[in-house]
Motif scaffolding. Sequence first.
Motif, PDB file in Angstrom:
ATOM      1  N   ALA A   6       1.064  -1.533   0.096  1.00 24.67           N
ATOM      2  CA  ALA A   6       0.085   0.145   0.520  1.00 24.67           C
ATOM      3  C   ALA A   6       0.847   1.367  -0.477  1.00 24.67           C
ATOM      4  N   VAL A   7       1.921   1.711   0.593  1.00 29.19           N
ATOM      5  CA  VAL A   7       2.790   2.338   0.872  1.00 29.19           C
ATOM      6  C   VAL A   7       4.005   2.530  -0.662  1.00 29.19           C
ATOM      7  N   LEU A   8       3.644   1.534  -0.815  1.00 30.88           N
ATOM      8  CA  LEU A   8       4.757   1.679  -2.489  1.00 30.88           C
ATOM      9  C   LEU A   8       3.897   1.955  -3.634  1.00 30.88           C
ATOM     10  N   HIS A   9       2.420   2.057  -3.180  1.00 24.99           N
ATOM     11  CA  HIS A   9       1.674   2.274  -4.714  1.00 24.99           C
ATOM     12  C   HIS A   9       0.888   3.327  -4.102  1.00 24.99           C
ATOM     13  N   ALA A  10       0.823   3.861  -2.889  1.00 20.84           N
ATOM     14  CA  ALA A  10      -0.185   5.558  -2.799  1.00 20.84           C
ATOM     15  C   ALA A  10       1.896   6.490  -3.391  1.00 20.84           C
ATOM     16  N   THR A  11       3.295   5.982  -3.402  1.00 20.47           N
ATOM     17  CA  THR A  11       3.707   7.105  -3.349  1.00 20.47           C
ATOM     18  C   THR A  11       4.438   6.799  -4.869  1.00 20.47           C
ATOM     19  N   TRP A  12       4.181   5.834  -5.967  1.00 18.37           N
ATOM     20  CA  TRP A  12       4.147   6.073  -7.136  1.00 18.37           C
ATOM     21  C   TRP A  12       2.716   6.585  -8.001  1.00 18.37           C
ATOM     22  N   ASN A  13       1.855   6.784  -7.440  1.00 14.98           N
ATOM     23  CA  ASN A  13       0.751   6.971  -8.075  1.00 14.98           C
ATOM     24  C   ASN A  13       1.460   9.140  -7.709  1.00 14.98           C
ATOM     25  N   ALA A  14       1.100   9.139  -6.431  1.00 14.13           N
ATOM     26  CA  ALA A  14       2.566  10.627  -6.080  1.00 14.13           C
ATOM     27  C   ALA A  14       3.199  10.475  -7.646  1.00 14.13           C
ATOM     28  N   LEU A  15       3.829   9.781  -7.519  1.00 10.68           N
ATOM     29  CA  LEU A  15       4.914  10.618  -8.633  1.00 10.68           C
ATOM     30  C   LEU A  15       4.474  10.387  -9.940  1.00 10.68           C
ATOM     31  N   LEU A  16       3.258   9.730  -9.979  1.00  6.79           N
ATOM     32  CA  LEU A  16       2.696   9.845 -11.690  1.00  6.79           C
ATOM     33  C   LEU A  16       1.930  11.533 -11.595  1.00  6.79           C
ATOM     34  N   LYS A  17       0.933  11.407 -10.603  1.00  5.77           N
ATOM     35  CA  LYS A  17      -0.197  12.904 -10.003  1.00  5.77           C
ATOM     36  C   LYS A  17       1.680  13.900 -10.206  1.00  5.77           C
ATOM     37  N   GLY A  18       2.338  14.039 -10.000  1.00  2.07           N
ATOM     38  CA  GLY A  18       3.359  14.760 -10.009  1.00  2.07           C
ATOM     39  C   GLY A  18       4.349  15.088 -11.275  1.00  2.07           C
ATOM     40  N   GLY A  19       3.830  14.451 -12.437  1.00  2.00           N
ATOM     41  CA  GLY A  19       4.656  14.503 -13.598  1.00  2.00           C
ATOM     42  C   GLY A  19       3.804  15.662 -14.576  1.00  2.00           C
ATOM     43  N   GLN A  20       4.522  15.997 -14.893  1.00  2.00           N
ATOM     44  CA  GLN A  20       3.949  16.921 -16.273  1.00  2.00           C
ATOM     45  C   GLN A  20       3.717  16.015 -17.489  1.00  2.00           C
ATOM     46  N   ASP A  21       4.175  15.257 -17.650  1.00  2.00           N
ATOM     47  CA  ASP A  21       3.660  14.428 -18.952  1.00  2.00           C
ATOM     48  C   ASP A  21       3.494  12.582 -18.633  1.00  2.00           C
ATOM     49  N   ARG A  22       1.742  12.554 -18.652  1.00  3.02           N
ATOM     50  CA  ARG A  22       1.371  10.892 -17.200  1.00  3.02           C
ATOM     51  C   ARG A  22       0.974  10.626 -17.952  1.00  3.02           C
ATOM     52  N   LEU A  23       1.034  10.348 -19.517  1.00  2.00           N
ATOM     53  CA  LEU A  23       1.631   9.580 -20.208  1.00  2.00           C
ATOM     54  C   LEU A  23       2.754   8.763 -20.583  1.00  2.00           C
ATOM     55  N   ALA A  24       4.148   9.923 -20.619  1.00  2.00           N
ATOM     56  CA  ALA A  24       5.235   9.270 -20.983  1.00  2.00           C
ATOM     57  C   ALA A  24       5.923   8.349 -19.225  1.00  2.00           C
ATOM     58  N   THR A  25       4.528   9.618 -17.908  1.00  2.00           N
ATOM     59  CA  THR A  25       5.630   8.553 -17.764  1.00  2.00           C
ATOM     60  C   THR A  25       4.916   6.921 -17.331  1.00  2.00           C
ATOM     61  N   PHE A  26       4.114   6.570 -17.204  1.00  2.00           N
ATOM     62  CA  PHE A  26       3.422   5.862 -17.831  1.00  2.00           C
ATOM     63  C   PHE A  26       3.591   4.479 -18.331  1.00  2.00           C
ATOM     64  N   VAL A  27       4.422   5.106 -19.740  1.00  2.00           N
ATOM     65  CA  VAL A  27       5.108   4.196 -20.742  1.00  2.00           C
ATOM     66  C   VAL A  27       6.630   3.489 -20.157  1.00  2.00           C
ATOM     67  N   LEU A  28       6.942   4.945 -18.655  1.00  2.00           N
ATOM     68  CA  LEU A  28       8.729   4.448 -18.426  1.00  2.00           C
ATOM     69  C   LEU A  28       8.100   3.593 -17.767  1.00  2.00           C
ATOM     70  N   LEU A  29       7.404   3.577 -16.533  1.00  2.00           N
ATOM     71  CA  LEU A  29       6.660   2.474 -15.618  1.00  2.00           C
ATOM     72  C   LEU A  29       7.014   0.954 -16.295  1.00  2.00           C
ATOM     73  N   ASP A  30       5.666   1.393 -17.319  1.00  2.00           N
ATOM     74  CA  ASP A  30       5.719  -0.086 -17.528  1.00  2.00           C
ATOM     75  C   ASP A  30       6.985  -0.988 -18.650  1.00  2.00           C
ATOM     76  N   LEU A  31       7.551   0.084 -19.184  1.00  2.00           N
ATOM     77  CA  LEU A  31       8.755  -0.747 -20.124  1.00  2.00           C
ATOM     78  C   LEU A  31      10.143  -1.108 -18.731  1.00  2.00           C
ATOM     79  N   THR A  32      10.111   0.143 -17.601  1.00  2.00           N
ATOM     80  CA  THR A  32      11.229  -0.644 -16.517  1.00  2.00           C
ATOM     81  C   THR A  32      10.892  -2.264 -16.158  1.00  2.00           C
ATOM     82  N   GLY A  33       9.119  -2.520 -15.860  1.00  2.00           N
ATOM     83  CA  GLY A  33       8.743  -3.726 -15.278  1.00  2.00           C
ATOM     84  C   GLY A  33       8.805  -5.096 -16.182  1.00  2.00           C
ATOM     85  N   VAL A  34       8.422  -4.510 -17.623  1.00  2.00           N
ATOM     86  CA  VAL A  34       9.084  -5.014 -18.695  1.00  2.00           C
ATOM     87  C   VAL A  34       9.928  -5.949 -18.575  1.00  2.00           C
TER      88      VAL A  34
END
Length: 275
Positions: A6-34
């Motif tokens: 829960a703590v980890l999930h809230a933290t990455w959502n805060a990072l997503l919210k704080g970014g100016q380009d959320r689509l790019a942030t999500f793309v990087l998130l996904d590619l890191t997992g891949v």
Amino acid sequence: MVLLAAVLHATWNALLKGGQDRLATFVLLDLTGVVLCALAVPLLPGPAPASWVFIALSTLIHTGYKLLLIESYRTGGELSQVYPLARGSAPLLVAGFAGLVVGERLGPLRLAGVLVVCLGLVLLVGMGRRQLAAHRRAVGFALATGVSIAAYTVADGLGVRRSGSALGYIAWLFLAEGLPLPLYAATWGRRHLKAGLRANLARGVTSGVLSLAAYGLVIWAQTRGALAVVAALRETSVVIAALIGSVVFGERFGYRRTVAAAVVTAGIVLLNAPP
């Protein structure tokens, strides 16, 4: 483990919210997992054939979830309001789905715990009528996000129990569901994508590591606990998100949200009662 998730999930959502380009942030998130899961797959036992249909279903639902979450923030929703709405609507839906599909029945105390946690999450939103009208679109997307969360939670709960290898299931799931959004962005949003990737590299990679760890812990926990209990415990991340929203983004916390946090805590105590 679920509370850590829960703590980890809230933290990455805060990072997503704080970014100016959320689509790019999500793309990087996904590619890191891949990338991380591609390295891990050869070292892990593969999931049983019976679980592959759930990996495919979860991949489809996760893609919709990400697009809905991006839209929730894009339409002006605050972290401390969108996040509780999205996460708080999920545990009750999971409890209903699990009862109908899996036949899981919670004892009176644990069922009360799910209800109390959901009540606390609703209080945490703290929206008056005026705010609700001003953020109607964000609220609609947040509730739709909650439905998608409940759907993939149940799909992955069923899938991992049939997989014979929780780690193998997690690795192949992240490998599969990490591809659609980058492909979508590369096809329809490539004009601004390169600059967004460069500007959000550290934010996106960090979010990817946190996301993989957070949901991996949740899937592992689903092999050992009732789906509704795991879902409700996981959504206590909204308390962390509300605190981050207040401290980092200057969003008002106030008396109502303090009471809501106490209600959520009471619900956690009930969820940890004997079955």
